[in-house]
Design a protein around this motif. Structure first.
Motif, short mmCIF file in Angstrom:
data_model
loop_
_atom_site.label_atom_id
_atom_site.label_comp_id
_atom_site.label_asym_id
_atom_site.label_seq_id
_atom_site.Cartn_x
_atom_site.Cartn_y
_atom_site.Cartn_z
N PRO A 126 0.72 -1.21 0.15
CA PRO A 126 0.20 -0.01 0.07
C PRO A 126 0.73 1.33 0.19
CG PRO A 126 -0.86 -1.59 1.58
CD PRO A 126 0.48 -2.24 1.05
N ASP A 127 0.38 2.29 -0.66
CA ASP A 127 1.08 3.54 -0.87
C ASP A 127 0.05 4.66 -0.93
OD1 ASP A 127 3.72 4.79 -1.64
OD2 ASP A 127 2.15 5.59 -2.75
N PRO A 128 0.14 5.78 -0.25
CA PRO A 128 -0.67 6.96 -0.34
C PRO A 128 -1.40 7.01 -1.69
CG PRO A 128 1.06 7.56 0.90
CD PRO A 128 1.48 6.41 0.60
N GLN A 129 -0.31 6.99 -2.92
CA GLN A 129 -1.04 7.06 -4.25
C GLN A 129 -1.57 6.06 -4.76
OE1 GLN A 129 1.98 9.41 -6.90
NE2 GLN A 129 3.34 9.31 -5.22
N LEU B 39 -2.58 5.94 -15.10
CA LEU B 39 -2.65 4.61 -14.48
C LEU B 39 -1.41 4.04 -13.69
CD1 LEU B 39 -3.37 2.70 -17.88
CD2 LEU B 39 -5.29 3.44 -16.06
N VAL B 40 -0.35 4.59 -13.95
CA VAL B 40 0.93 4.43 -13.01
C VAL B 40 1.59 5.91 -12.83
CG1 VAL B 40 1.24 2.19 -14.28
CG2 VAL B 40 2.38 3.99 -15.03
N ALA B 41 2.63 5.70 -11.95
CA ALA B 41 3.33 6.94 -11.74
C ALA B 41 4.64 6.61 -10.96
CB ALA B 41 2.57 7.95 -10.54
N GLY B 42 5.69 7.43 -11.19
CA GLY B 42 6.76 7.05 -10.55
C GLY B 42 8.00 6.75 -11.50
N THR B 43 9.07 6.24 -11.11
CA THR B 43 10.11 5.69 -11.93
C THR B 43 10.39 4.16 -11.68
OG1 THR B 43 11.87 5.86 -10.20
CG2 THR B 43 11.12 7.86 -11.40
N ILE C 204 4.60 3.04 -9.26
CA ILE C 204 3.25 2.87 -8.48
C ILE C 204 2.15 2.88 -9.29
CG2 ILE C 204 1.40 4.28 -6.69
CD1 ILE C 204 3.99 5.84 -5.76
N ILE C 205 1.16 1.86 -9.10
CA ILE C 205 -0.02 1.61 -9.82
C ILE C 205 -1.15 2.62 -9.18
CG2 ILE C 205 -1.74 -0.04 -10.59
CD1 ILE C 205 1.08 -0.69 -11.44
#
Length: 205
Positions: A144-147, A183-187, A192-193
């Motif tokens: 789990p992640d805030p995003q 749909l996704v973020a980050g590197t 992150i989904i």
């Protein structure tokens, strides 16, 4: 059974075994992530799959006398692997029909996995294959992640391209579109989904 197991630890990028090495052990990932790679005739390594804690690996190769590993296994960080000598494992199977049945189930699952991958490569679009890969990794290693859901495994774009049978450039282009569509973020190091439901819908179109 527990008395027959030994534990081996590996650092980042260490090889647990290399392609062509004799099969001496059955392996189970205890901690960390292991990637399976295979070399092309030109010597380029291609990532085939990721192994997570609890995954049994090289069972199919070790089940045959005189077999060598068809690919290599490499740690992606600090990794702990449980090992059992082939001779000890075969003796366990002779004593325990339940253990033998589990190996049969495992080999059947591997065959089904290979068939499904062949079907995906033949029928699904490249962007669908990448979406399906991200969903599988989210299910197996997501936290789990805030995003949304963060993937614990760190993949390069080359790893992604190898596992879905495309070029690195195509994988980069699709990931850029997934980010644009939120749909996704980050590197690659912290992917992150953001919208799991939409990604599932996209993968199944």
């Amino acid at each position: 059974m527990l008395g027959e197991l030994s534990e081996a630890r590996y650092g980042k990028d260490d090889y647990i075994f290399r392609e062509g090495d004799p099969t001496e052990y059955f392996h189970i990932v205890k901690e960390g992530i292991v990637k399976c790679v295979k070399s092309s005739p030109e010597g380029k390594e291609c990532t085939l799959k990721m192994l997570m804690p609890g995954d049994l690996f090289c069972c199919d190769a070790a089940a045959f006398d005189g077999a060598c590993h068809p690919g290599a296994a490499q740690s992606m960080g600090d990794v702990s692997v449980l090992r059992m000598k082939k001779t000890a494992y075969f003796e366990l199977l002779r004593r325990s029909p339940d253990a033998a049945l589990e190996v049969i189930k495992y080999l059947g699952a591997r065959l089904n996995e290979a068939q499904e991958k062949a079907k995906l490569l033949a029928l699904d679009r490249t962007d669908q294959r990448l979406a399906a890969l991200l969903l599988d990794l989210a299910e197996r290693s997501g936290v789990p992640d805030p995003q949304g859901i963060r993937l614990a495994v760190r993949l390069t774009r080359q790893d992604m391209a190898d596992m879905i049978g495309t070029t690195t450039e195509t994988a980069i282009r699709i990931m850029s579109r997934f980010k644009k569509d939120r749909l996704v973020a980050g590197t690659a190091n912290r992917l992150i989904i953001k919208d799991l439901a939409r990604l599932k819908s996209f993968a199944s179109v």
